[in-house]
Write an enzyme that holds these catalytic residues in place. Sequence first.
Site, short mmCIF file in Angstrom:
data_model
loop_
_atom_site.label_atom_id
_atom_site.label_comp_id
_atom_site.label_asym_id
_atom_site.label_seq_id
_atom_site.Cartn_x
_atom_site.Cartn_y
_atom_site.Cartn_z
N TRP A 101 7.12 3.79 5.87
CA TRP A 101 6.08 4.32 6.77
C TRP A 101 6.53 4.32 8.21
O TRP A 101 6.19 5.24 8.97
CB TRP A 101 4.76 3.58 6.56
CG TRP A 101 4.24 3.89 5.19
CD1 TRP A 101 4.19 3.05 4.11
CD2 TRP A 101 3.77 5.17 4.72
NE1 TRP A 101 3.71 3.72 3.01
CE2 TRP A 101 3.44 5.01 3.34
CE3 TRP A 101 3.59 6.42 5.30
CZ2 TRP A 101 2.95 6.07 2.57
CZ3 TRP A 101 3.09 7.47 4.53
CH2 TRP A 101 2.78 7.29 3.19
N ASP A 172 0.75 0.54 13.24
CA ASP A 172 0.20 1.22 12.06
C ASP A 172 -0.27 0.13 11.10
O ASP A 172 0.50 -0.41 10.33
CB ASP A 172 1.26 2.10 11.41
CG ASP A 172 0.78 2.70 10.09
OD1 ASP A 172 -0.40 2.47 9.72
OD2 ASP A 172 1.57 3.41 9.44
N LYS A 196 -7.44 1.81 2.14
CA LYS A 196 -7.02 0.53 1.58
C LYS A 196 -8.14 -0.50 1.76
O LYS A 196 -8.85 -0.83 0.83
CB LYS A 196 -5.72 0.04 2.23
CG LYS A 196 -4.50 0.88 1.83
CD LYS A 196 -4.16 1.86 2.88
CE LYS A 196 -2.76 2.45 2.81
NZ LYS A 196 -2.27 3.02 1.58
N1 PMP Z 1 0.86 4.24 7.08
C1 PMP Z 1 0.87 3.34 6.06
C2 PMP Z 1 1.33 1.95 6.33
C3 PMP Z 1 0.46 3.73 4.79
O1 PMP Z 1 0.48 2.86 3.78
C4 PMP Z 1 0.03 5.07 4.59
C5 PMP Z 1 -0.45 5.56 3.24
N2 PMP Z 1 -0.15 4.84 2.15
C6 PMP Z 1 0.05 5.96 5.67
C7 PMP Z 1 0.45 5.50 6.89
C8 PMP Z 1 -0.36 7.39 5.51
O2 PMP Z 1 -1.72 7.49 5.31
P1 PMP Z 1 -2.42 8.88 4.92
O3 PMP Z 1 -1.91 9.24 3.55
O4 PMP Z 1 -3.87 8.55 4.98
O5 PMP Z 1 -2.02 9.88 5.93
#
Ligand code: PMP
Length: 360
Positions: A101, A172, A196
């Site tokens: 991420w 994040d 989550k």
């Molecule tokens: N950042 C993290 C740490 C994540 O775990 C995720 C999704 N699993 C995201 C960003 C992306 O989120 P989204 O799919 O809602 O855009």
Amino acid sequence: MRVFNFAAGPATLPVEVLEQAREELTDWHGLGTSVMEISHRGKPFLAMARESESDLRELLAVPSGYKVLFMQGGGASQFSVVPLNLVAREGCVDYVVTGHWSQRAIAEARRLVAHVNVAADEAASNYSTVPQQEALRLSAGAAYVHYCPNETIGGVEFPYVPATSGVPLVADMSSTLLSRPIEVSRFGLIYAGAQKNIGPSGLVVVIVREELLGRARADIPAVWNYQSVAAEGSMFNTPPTFSWYLAGLVFKWLKRQGGLVAMAERNRAKAQALYAAIDASGFYSNPVARECRSWMNVPFRLRDERLEAPFLAEARAAGLVNLEGHRSVGGLRASIYNAMPPEGVAALIAFMQDFQRRNG
Ligand code: PMP
């Protein structure tokens, strides 16, 4: 029948919250309509929105001087919305890379900012570690430092909040927000995709220090401008009303559980029990350095990879679902967010031990 759902996100929600939503679905607060079918600008929705924000502020002890925004676009939208709001194209930013991420985040920054400095990259450990504070190579003129406190796929979590000598810290927190108390004042900006620990996907919660508003580029799309969104109380355009409502129910549920101190104790105990079972087994393994193992996402492997498919099939039959690892890394993963009860983790451990007895 409810199963124990170990999905990484969209993830399991508290059953009490789902039952309340079902109860209220067709007739919310005696209005004779659902919460999805009314104006976001009408009194009933506005009251709900204000109350949910105030509950979230209370849970996280958000100090004054911070705006809380309920935005659309999920966690990944912020990978570009953050730089568009906080730094000029010719500016400089620092990124800490600890897995999937944070790699996705830095990739967006590279498209939007001229000078993107890698403050640390844990590739050498195959992303099973986080950098020590002393190892961070921070640049003097950075507009912000970005990191991902909990890597959802790798199951790697920072055991500390990086010190940045006054440079705004951007986090994040998609897969860790609300798992425990945090000191919001250490951060310039926090964002978290909702699916989550907060509610349904699509919604992203942003907590931003007010002094960082007003730095956006002139050509930023208006719906992404934190200052415009903040000025309108997250109603610059129609917000994701149902997700916001459900998040509000989750915040109330968290307060009934005793808030984040109680959640932290419960989450720590859940994670500790699962890691202890994995470590003691000689059959399952977790690759992450002990000091930075995630409380929320526990990746693991079987000694013999050929047993993965039967493990998953038998687990599913036993009511333990979505234990597949992320498609990019394979293996297995148990995500044990706030809404996963201790009984779910106990059931998983008992299943793992039984599976080992039969296949070890
Ligand atoms: N950042 C993290 C740490 C994540 O775990 C995720 C999704 N699993 C995201 C960003 C992306 O989120 P989204 O799919 O809602 O855009």
